[in-house]
Motif scaffolding. Sequence first.
Motif, short mmCIF file in Angstrom:
data_model
loop_
_atom_site.label_atom_id
_atom_site.label_comp_id
_atom_site.label_asym_id
_atom_site.label_seq_id
_atom_site.Cartn_x
_atom_site.Cartn_y
_atom_site.Cartn_z
N GLU A 138 -17.46 -2.25 -7.35
CA GLU A 138 -16.91 -1.15 -6.04
C GLU A 138 -15.96 -2.19 -5.00
O GLU A 138 -14.75 -1.19 -4.66
CB GLU A 138 -17.89 -0.66 -4.69
CG GLU A 138 -19.89 -0.46 -5.34
CD GLU A 138 -20.56 -0.93 -7.06
OE1 GLU A 138 -20.12 -1.91 -6.63
OE2 GLU A 138 -20.44 0.04 -7.34
N GLU A 139 -15.99 -3.18 -5.27
CA GLU A 139 -15.59 -3.93 -3.98
C GLU A 139 -13.95 -4.52 -5.03
O GLU A 139 -12.47 -3.97 -4.13
CB GLU A 139 -15.73 -5.87 -3.81
CG GLU A 139 -17.14 -5.54 -3.20
CD GLU A 139 -17.43 -7.22 -2.96
OE1 GLU A 139 -17.67 -7.10 -1.47
OE2 GLU A 139 -18.12 -7.54 -3.69
N ARG A 140 -14.17 -4.36 -5.92
CA ARG A 140 -12.53 -4.35 -7.58
C ARG A 140 -11.77 -3.49 -7.28
O ARG A 140 -10.66 -3.14 -7.24
CB ARG A 140 -12.96 -4.74 -8.67
CG ARG A 140 -13.31 -5.90 -8.22
CD ARG A 140 -13.91 -6.81 -9.48
NE ARG A 140 -15.05 -6.19 -10.10
CZ ARG A 140 -15.23 -6.02 -11.30
NH1 ARG A 140 -13.75 -6.15 -12.96
NH2 ARG A 140 -16.37 -5.31 -12.19
N VAL A 141 -12.70 -1.84 -7.38
CA VAL A 141 -12.16 -0.68 -7.17
C VAL A 141 -11.15 -0.29 -6.29
O VAL A 141 -10.65 0.22 -6.16
CB VAL A 141 -13.50 0.43 -8.29
CG1 VAL A 141 -13.02 1.72 -7.46
CG2 VAL A 141 -13.53 0.63 -9.36
N LYS A 142 -12.20 -0.62 -5.25
CA LYS A 142 -11.55 -0.45 -3.71
C LYS A 142 -10.61 -0.92 -3.23
O LYS A 142 -9.26 -0.34 -3.07
CB LYS A 142 -12.93 -0.68 -2.54
CG LYS A 142 -11.62 -0.58 -0.72
CD LYS A 142 -13.03 -0.14 0.01
CE LYS A 142 -12.72 0.48 1.00
NZ LYS A 142 -11.62 1.56 0.80
N MET A 143 -10.68 -2.15 -3.75
CA MET A 143 -9.08 -3.26 -4.41
C MET A 143 -7.66 -2.49 -4.64
O MET A 143 -6.63 -1.75 -4.60
CB MET A 143 -8.63 -5.20 -4.01
CG MET A 143 -9.68 -5.74 -3.17
SD MET A 143 -10.04 -7.39 -3.56
CE MET A 143 -11.40 -7.63 -4.48
N VAL A 144 -8.39 -1.64 -6.18
CA VAL A 144 -7.34 -1.66 -7.17
C VAL A 144 -6.37 -0.24 -6.04
O VAL A 144 -5.43 0.21 -6.09
CB VAL A 144 -7.88 -1.44 -7.91
CG1 VAL A 144 -6.48 -0.96 -9.67
CG2 VAL A 144 -7.92 -2.70 -8.59
N GLU A 145 -7.55 0.31 -5.94
CA GLU A 145 -7.35 1.67 -5.58
C GLU A 145 -6.00 1.74 -4.32
O GLU A 145 -4.74 2.27 -3.76
CB GLU A 145 -8.53 2.43 -4.77
CG GLU A 145 -9.74 2.97 -5.30
CD GLU A 145 -11.04 4.19 -5.50
OE1 GLU A 145 -11.41 4.39 -5.98
OE2 GLU A 145 -11.24 3.31 -4.16
N THR A 146 -6.92 0.55 -2.90
CA THR A 146 -5.48 -0.32 -1.55
C THR A 146 -4.11 0.13 -2.67
O THR A 146 -3.02 0.61 -1.70
CB THR A 146 -5.95 -0.59 -0.96
OG1 THR A 146 -7.32 -0.32 -0.37
CG2 THR A 146 -5.28 -1.15 0.17
#
Length: 163
Positions: A48-56
């Motif tokens: 979830e943290e990695r997805v959020k960073m990549v989404e940003t």
Amino acid sequence: MRVGLYPGTFDPITLGHIDIMRRAAALVDRLVIGVAINRDKGPLFSLEERVKMVETEGARLSKLTGTEVVVHPFENLLIDCARDVGAGIIVRGLRAVADFEYEYQMVGMNRQLDDSIETVFLMAEAEHQAIASKLVKEIARLGGDVTKFVTPAVHDKLMERFG
């Protein structure tokens, strides 16, 4: 519509990854960033943290380039993920000759599984060739300065993790 898939663990996403994403966006209409779950690597950040960073970072890139950027977590075979998202191109970044040997084998296997999906290699820009997520994490863990390797938002996440 040309759809490209740029897969990786992105633990964390670095300026090298973003450079490859930016250049890949010029080749496709939709760029799917496949965030590999990859439990075997024991990632520092949760999925979830990695997805959020990549989404940003993907949202910033989309605004900059006009290319649609989508983030897609996956745990299946890369070739199956490419089929799932409708990608005709798999984008891989290369930093050094050692990367090429591994990637060359992967292309051969993927071509055997589905020869309709092409793999495109993009060389990292010179200033990003030494950047590896593993090294960024190690430098941050030991109190070193990683601001040259990641965005400010990712830097903040690393500092939160390592304090």
